[in-house]
Design an enzyme around this catalytic site. Sequence first.
Site, PDB file in Angstrom:
ATOM      1  N   HIS A   1      44.709  59.852 -12.801  1.00  7.57           N
ATOM      2  CA  HIS A   1      44.832  60.644 -14.036  1.00  7.57           C
ATOM      3  C   HIS A   1      44.083  59.931 -15.155  1.00  7.57           C
ATOM      4  O   HIS A   1      43.591  58.819 -15.009  1.00  7.57           O
ATOM      5  CB  HIS A   1      46.301  60.886 -14.397  1.00  7.57           C
ATOM      6  CG  HIS A   1      46.994  59.799 -15.144  1.00  7.57           C
ATOM      7  ND1 HIS A   1      47.993  60.028 -16.066  1.00  7.57           N
ATOM      8  CD2 HIS A   1      46.814  58.458 -15.101  1.00  7.57           C
ATOM      9  CE1 HIS A   1      48.395  58.868 -16.552  1.00  7.57           C
ATOM     10  NE2 HIS A   1      47.719  57.907 -16.005  1.00  7.57           N
TER      11      HIS A   1
ATOM     12  N   GLU B   1      55.833  55.115 -13.837  1.00  8.04           N
ATOM     13  CA  GLU B   1      54.368  55.081 -13.812  1.00  8.04           C
ATOM     14  C   GLU B   1      53.917  53.682 -13.397  1.00  8.04           C
ATOM     15  O   GLU B   1      52.957  53.511 -12.649  1.00  8.04           O
ATOM     16  CB  GLU B   1      53.837  55.424 -15.198  1.00  8.04           C
ATOM     17  CG  GLU B   1      52.367  55.700 -15.223  1.00  8.04           C
ATOM     18  CD  GLU B   1      51.916  56.211 -16.578  1.00  8.04           C
ATOM     19  OE1 GLU B   1      51.816  57.437 -16.753  1.00  8.04           O
ATOM     20  OE2 GLU B   1      51.689  55.379 -17.491  1.00  8.04           O
TER      21      GLU B   1
ATOM     22  N   CYS C   1      43.516  54.220 -21.522  1.00  6.89           N
ATOM     23  CA  CYS C   1      44.101  55.270 -20.673  1.00  6.89           C
ATOM     24  C   CYS C   1      43.284  56.561 -20.740  1.00  6.89           C
ATOM     25  O   CYS C   1      43.508  57.491 -19.967  1.00  6.89           O
ATOM     26  CB  CYS C   1      45.547  55.569 -21.085  1.00  6.89           C
ATOM     27  SG  CYS C   1      46.640  54.159 -20.876  1.00  6.89           S
TER      28      CYS C   1
ATOM     29  N   HIS D   1      47.852  55.485 -10.392  1.00  4.41           N
ATOM     30  CA  HIS D   1      49.149  54.825 -10.283  1.00  4.41           C
ATOM     31  C   HIS D   1      49.803  55.138  -8.939  1.00  4.41           C
ATOM     32  O   HIS D   1      49.549  56.173  -8.334  1.00  4.41           O
ATOM     33  CB  HIS D   1      50.102  55.303 -11.396  1.00  4.41           C
ATOM     34  CG  HIS D   1      49.654  54.948 -12.777  1.00  4.41           C
ATOM     35  ND1 HIS D   1      49.643  53.666 -13.246  1.00  4.41           N
ATOM     36  CD2 HIS D   1      49.187  55.718 -13.801  1.00  4.41           C
ATOM     37  CE1 HIS D   1      49.206  53.655 -14.499  1.00  4.41           C
ATOM     38  NE2 HIS D   1      48.909  54.880 -14.860  1.00  4.41           N
TER      39      HIS D   1
ATOM     40  N   HIS E   1      41.930  56.567 -13.976  1.00  7.27           N
ATOM     41  CA  HIS E   1      42.512  55.415 -13.297  1.00  7.27           C
ATOM     42  C   HIS E   1      43.671  55.989 -12.475  1.00  7.27           C
ATOM     43  O   HIS E   1      43.696  57.205 -12.248  1.00  7.27           O
ATOM     44  CB  HIS E   1      42.965  54.350 -14.312  1.00  7.27           C
ATOM     45  CG  HIS E   1      43.989  54.830 -15.283  1.00  7.27           C
ATOM     46  ND1 HIS E   1      43.665  55.597 -16.379  1.00  7.27           N
ATOM     47  CD2 HIS E   1      45.333  54.693 -15.319  1.00  7.27           C
ATOM     48  CE1 HIS E   1      44.776  55.887 -17.046  1.00  7.27           C
ATOM     49  NE2 HIS E   1      45.793  55.356 -16.414  1.00  7.27           N
TER      50      HIS E   1
ATOM     51  N   ASP F   1      50.235  64.184  -4.468  1.00  5.79           N
ATOM     52  CA  ASP F   1      49.897  62.944  -3.759  1.00  5.79           C
ATOM     53  C   ASP F   1      48.413  62.920  -3.360  1.00  5.79           C
ATOM     54  O   ASP F   1      47.888  63.885  -2.794  1.00  5.79           O
ATOM     55  CB  ASP F   1      50.768  62.805  -2.505  1.00  5.79           C
ATOM     56  CG  ASP F   1      50.577  61.454  -1.844  1.00  5.79           C
ATOM     57  OD1 ASP F   1      50.428  60.453  -2.561  1.00  5.79           O
ATOM     58  OD2 ASP F   1      50.553  61.402  -0.591  1.00  5.79           O
ATOM     59  N   HIS F   2      47.762  61.794  -3.653  1.00  5.21           N
ATOM     60  CA  HIS F   2      46.333  61.604  -3.366  1.00  5.21           C
ATOM     61  C   HIS F   2      45.470  62.621  -4.105  1.00  5.21           C
ATOM     62  O   HIS F   2      44.367  62.961  -3.655  1.00  5.21           O
ATOM     63  CB  HIS F   2      46.063  61.608  -1.851  1.00  5.21           C
ATOM     64  CG  HIS F   2      46.428  60.304  -1.207  1.00  5.21           C
ATOM     65  ND1 HIS F   2      47.725  59.946  -0.958  1.00  5.21           N
ATOM     66  CD2 HIS F   2      45.665  59.238  -0.796  1.00  5.21           C
ATOM     67  CE1 HIS F   2      47.745  58.734  -0.408  1.00  5.21           C
ATOM     68  NE2 HIS F   2      46.523  58.289  -0.309  1.00  5.21           N
TER      69      HIS F   2
END
Lengths: 136, 136, 136, 136, 136, 136
Positions: free
Chosen positions: B16, B126, B35, B43, B41, B81-82
Amino acid sequence: MSKIAVYRKEHFNAAHRLHNPALSAEENAGLFGKCNLPNYHGHNYEVIVRVAGDLDPITGYVIDTKTLSTLIKMEVLERFDHRNLNLDVPEFKTLNPTAENIAVVIYNLLRPKIDSKHDLKITLYETERNFVEYPA
Amino acid sequence: MSKIAVYRKEHFNAAHRLHNPALSAEENAGLFGKCNLPNYHGHNYEVIVRVAGDLDPITGYVIDTKTLSTLIKMEVLERFDHRNLNLDVPEFKTLNPTAENIAVVIYNLLRPKIDSKHDLKITLYETERNFVEYPA
Amino acid sequence: MSKIAVYRKEHFNAAHRLHNPALSAEENAGLFGKCNLPNYHGHNYEVIVRVAGDLDPITGYVIDTKTLSTLIKMEVLERFDHRNLNLDVPEFKTLNPTAENIAVVIYNLLRPKIDSKHDLKITLYETERNFVEYPA
Amino acid sequence: MSKIAVYRKEHFNAAHRLHNPALSAEENAGLFGKCNLPNYHGHNYEVIVRVAGDLDPITGYVIDTKTLSTLIKMEVLERFDHRNLNLDVPEFKTLNPTAENIAVVIYNLLRPKIDSKHDLKITLYETERNFVEYPA
Amino acid sequence: MSKIAVYRKEHFNAAHRLHNPALSAEENAGLFGKCNLPNYHGHNYEVIVRVAGDLDPITGYVIDTKTLSTLIKMEVLERFDHRNLNLDVPEFKTLNPTAENIAVVIYNLLRPKIDSKHDLKITLYETERNFVEYPA
Amino acid sequence: MSKIAVYRKEHFNAAHRLHNPALSAEENAGLFGKCNLPNYHGHNYEVIVRVAGDLDPITGYVIDTKTLSTLIKMEVLERFDHRNLNLDVPEFKTLNPTAENIAVVIYNLLRPKIDSKHDLKITLYETERNFVEYPA
């Protein structure tokens, strides 16, 4: 929409002993056992600060965690980290530095710095197995 | 007897960037710093779903955690996810994917699938040091 | 006296996708599955740097962990944190950013900065369940 | 059959300051910074003791972890827990209580108590991010 | 280039008791105490499998962690998860299911399935404070 | 001043199976799947006891965590640790030992031993990913 809570975790390393200066040496030893030993011991304290309030629709934040982190560092870690709580921190000159009292002191340091429309709660880990929360 | 709460923890890995499409590039950079960097980047998000209600005397469950795990996987992990939250998840096309907003979106995805007599709460990590809870 | 090892743990948050530019899209999808999805995903990487050597009798240190922490921040976190490994880090322009390759790149960044009489080892956690160590 | 290693983790809470009595106050402050502050700070130390050797075919143990736990409590925790390492522990009267030196002292306390045909290794966590291993 | 190690962590929940069928009831009780109680107790076992070898330059992997995870699930979790080790797992009909012996059995189950040019090591956590490693 | 909460974490290792004796074998297998397997499985249970109330101004405690720890050990661990919950614990002779029911039983064991002016809450971790809280 309901309120949302943001949490930020920081840590500090400090020495302390449990000791109520208003009591005798015998009373202190009886109440606090090895936690009262005269030359201090210490902990890696973990402090989790919870700020709850409404979401800002522009930022998508309740509070920026970088702002919150900086605030905890300035108000709490600068005072407590690598210090002896009993000797170096004025609040504990007459107040026994139990986890409960440390959490209350942290709350009182941060409350004036956090927007009054936000709720504030402190969780303090003294060890992985002993921790406190204020207000409950 | 009082209500009891059941918690199930799942995780997903996603990319994100914090970015409000209604603001200028300068405003976004000012508000979100690194950010907001353009290439994203990511998490390892940990999501904890809390369902509170009365105990079923037959099963001894409030809700079967296998059922709850499957529900989180289908409604949340399949979508997130991913993935790149900004690019791949329709809810974040116009909504800034802060931890707060991700928790609200997860709540809104799960709320219709959980019995309305049960309370629902989402905690989203996060990082180990930054996490949010909705509703507070 | 035997050597002693000092470990310092740091973390960074980055986006990546598994992709070998020398292979076709079909080959990449076959080898890497959802880790190859085009818009990236991400991780909270934890990096543990181990430096082993003789104890300095003056300091009682093998290496000052503050020095080691600063070195990891300058050489690794400045390059990787809040970045897209594939797009923003030159080493991964042609190298697939698997955990293995990231650990080797970190080793090669740090090796010239650590006293050559000290041993160096990198452990990199991509998730709590997947991690690598170099050299083995 | 190859050797097998057994690990037992224990913890103790202690105060310390980094200070080499053979150096001047200025040299100590320069080398150790806030870790040298005069009134001590402290840590929740985690110690992991590793004993490696052959499996006893009768018990299926290398060493009984209850025996090992008791040994660590008697030899290490009795001396260090809730103590000031600099003031209360004779070994650190002239030795700087860095993590490295604490690990070596623990090794030397335990080595005579562990069967000489077994290998012994100490890992000591001063914080979650700083830890040492002896022998490396 | 040096070898690199890949680790994958999985878990299973199982009942067991420590009991050597070749010994008398009294001998078993004397050696194993409450771990020998007749109706079993249990653990959340965490198993970490380490595979070390050369990096494949095409994939950037030593071994795909998805492949490794599937292998552990098929060979270990299918046999052990939600089982009674003493009663349900043939290897422990005559072998005392200590952490040491469980780790050796896991090693022997996985060794034939892992490329013989790779090194294999098993770490098994019985509790957060007791764990073993094979081969040491 | 608001109330403050004190938490103490303890753990026990126990075997159990999910089984409602009032249902048929088929119904039990259908409801509980592999958790119903006849020979039991087990867990490392983590129990966190929360006591909330007013701060005692003499001690700086709500309740001494050593007192609380001893109480949990006597009332809970003595009954449950290294036991088979279904076979060895009278409360579960007819009650299915789900995490929910175990938390309620722990609450009922501790409630008469904790000052009635204090609030009591139990959190029980069956695994790192499944846990319950009573009262919610």
